[in-house]
Motif scaffolding. Structure first.
Motif, short mmCIF file in Angstrom:
data_model
loop_
_atom_site.label_atom_id
_atom_site.label_comp_id
_atom_site.label_asym_id
_atom_site.label_seq_id
_atom_site.Cartn_x
_atom_site.Cartn_y
_atom_site.Cartn_z
N ARG A 72 34.80 45.72 49.16
CA ARG A 72 34.01 46.08 50.36
C ARG A 72 33.14 44.92 50.80
O ARG A 72 33.01 44.68 52.01
N ASN A 73 32.56 44.18 49.88
CA ASN A 73 31.77 43.01 50.25
C ASN A 73 32.63 41.96 50.93
O ASN A 73 32.21 41.35 51.93
N LEU A 74 33.81 41.74 50.41
CA LEU A 74 34.70 40.75 51.00
C LEU A 74 35.16 41.18 52.39
O LEU A 74 35.18 40.37 53.33
N ALA A 75 35.49 42.45 52.55
CA ALA A 75 35.88 42.96 53.87
C ALA A 75 34.74 42.78 54.89
O ALA A 75 34.97 42.38 56.04
N ARG A 76 33.53 43.08 54.46
CA ARG A 76 32.38 42.93 55.36
C ARG A 76 32.20 41.48 55.79
O ARG A 76 31.95 41.18 56.96
N LEU A 77 32.33 40.56 54.84
CA LEU A 77 32.17 39.15 55.18
C LEU A 77 33.26 38.66 56.12
O LEU A 77 32.99 37.89 57.06
N LEU A 78 34.49 39.09 55.91
CA LEU A 78 35.58 38.69 56.81
C LEU A 78 35.33 39.20 58.22
O LEU A 78 35.58 38.50 59.21
N HIS A 79 34.82 40.42 58.31
CA HIS A 79 34.50 40.97 59.63
C HIS A 79 33.35 40.20 60.28
O HIS A 79 33.44 39.85 61.47
N GLU A 80 32.31 39.92 59.53
CA GLU A 80 31.15 39.22 60.09
C GLU A 80 31.52 37.81 60.56
O GLU A 80 31.00 37.33 61.57
N ARG A 81 32.41 37.14 59.84
CA ARG A 81 32.73 35.75 60.16
C ARG A 81 33.79 35.60 61.25
O ARG A 81 33.92 34.53 61.84
N THR A 82 34.54 36.67 61.50
CA THR A 82 35.60 36.57 62.51
C THR A 82 35.42 37.53 63.67
O THR A 82 35.99 37.31 64.74
N GLY A 83 34.64 38.59 63.48
CA GLY A 83 34.52 39.63 64.49
C GLY A 83 35.72 40.56 64.54
O GLY A 83 35.75 41.51 65.33
N ARG A 84 36.71 40.30 63.68
CA ARG A 84 37.93 41.10 63.70
C ARG A 84 37.78 42.39 62.90
O ARG A 84 36.94 42.49 62.00
N ALA A 85 38.58 43.38 63.27
CA ALA A 85 38.66 44.59 62.47
C ALA A 85 39.23 44.25 61.10
O ALA A 85 40.05 43.32 60.97
N ALA A 210 21.14 38.14 36.24
CA ALA A 210 21.24 38.81 37.53
C ALA A 210 22.68 39.11 37.91
O ALA A 210 22.95 40.10 38.60
N GLY A 211 23.60 38.27 37.47
CA GLY A 211 24.97 38.39 37.92
C GLY A 211 25.82 39.40 37.18
O GLY A 211 26.88 39.79 37.67
N PHE A 212 25.36 39.83 35.98
CA PHE A 212 26.14 40.78 35.20
C PHE A 212 25.44 42.14 35.17
O PHE A 212 24.22 42.23 35.25
N SER A 213 26.25 43.18 34.99
CA SER A 213 25.72 44.54 34.94
C SER A 213 25.07 44.82 33.58
O SER A 213 24.99 43.95 32.73
N ASP A 214 24.69 46.06 33.37
CA ASP A 214 23.99 46.43 32.14
C ASP A 214 24.85 46.23 30.89
O ASP A 214 24.31 46.07 29.79
N ARG A 225 28.44 40.54 45.09
CA ARG A 225 28.13 39.93 46.39
C ARG A 225 28.38 38.43 46.34
O ARG A 225 28.99 37.86 47.24
N ALA A 226 27.91 37.79 45.27
CA ALA A 226 28.13 36.34 45.14
C ALA A 226 29.62 36.01 45.01
O ALA A 226 30.10 35.00 45.54
N TRP A 227 30.35 36.85 44.31
CA TRP A 227 31.79 36.65 44.14
C TRP A 227 32.50 36.71 45.49
O TRP A 227 33.34 35.86 45.81
#
Length: 240
Positions: A72-85, A210-214, A225-227
């Protein structure tokens, strides 16, 4: 020298087995994140069709909500950077290896017209002490199968992360697995270059706490998010 070191790790197999059992006893087994595994983000056409497949990281294990995961993070970034669906799907499974994704997941995916595929695979091959020749056969076969099913898709592989940076790893166990991970990554990059995929650089881990879970092994919300931010430029690049 690194190949020799990888071969010598077999001499350390009793240490791997003993410390590995200890880590398994102490570590909470976490479930995949709750939420949708596929979704559409509205935007301009033509749409990006993104498939993220692989092991527990593709399933967003380690966090509570799927919307905070890698896909989901990657999809959001692709949308934000291209404006594409962006139409995205996550096909990730706890403990999956390259061979299991090749044999049980890929054949059961509908032949949807994906434009981009991200592979998050290799950690369990390394952790399970699979040999490099076995990884070559199974991961290499997965790449062949992806190319046969989607000949025009852009495939990006995210290699195995640094075991020595995972808080759950005892020092010696982390070093043993890290030697093997480097050989897996070397072979994986070679296979990607030979078979039409793009090997990403390793994700730099600057803040393990910060980067790893519990559980000290899977990514946290900040880690996913960083990934995604690390992979997004490679996913969008027109050329390998």
């Amino acid at each position: 020298m690194s190949r020799l070191a990888a071969a010598l790790t077999w001499l350390a197999f009793p240490v791997y087995a003993w410390q590995g059992l200890g880590v398994r006893r102490r570590t909470q087994r976490m479930l995949p994140a709750q939420g949708p595994v596929q979704e559409e983000i509205a935007g301009d056409e033509p749409a990006i069709a993104l498939l993220v497949m692989g092991d527990s990281s593709a399933a967003s294990v380690g966090i509570d909500r799927a919307e905070d995961g890698l896909a989901r993070n990657l999809a959001r970034l692709l949308h934000e950077r291209t404006g594409r669906a962006v139409n995205w799907r996550a096909a990730g499974f706890n403990s999956a290896t390259s061979g299991q994704i090749r044999d049980f997941v890929l054949p059961n995916l509908a032949p949807e017209p994906w434009t981009h595929i991200v592979l998050a695979i290799g950690t369990n091959d390394t952790k399970n002490f699979h040999s490099v020749p076995r990884f070559k056969k199974e991961f290499g076969g997965l790449l062949y199968a992806l190319r046969a099913k989607w000949p025009e898709v852009r495939v990006v592989w995210s290699p195995v992360l640094e075991f020595t940076r995972a808080p759950a790893m005892p020092g010696l166990l982390g070093r043993i697995l890290e030697v093997r991970a480097q050989e897996m990554n070397r072979m994986g990059a070679r296979l990607c270059n030979e078979r039409g995929a793009v090997p990403a650089p390793r994700l730099p881990i600057t803040d393990p706490q910060a980067g790893f879970s519990d559980d000290g092994f899977h990514a946290s919300v900040a880690g996913y998010r960083a990934w995604a931010e690390h992979l997004a430029p490679l996913v969008l690049e027109d050329r390998p």
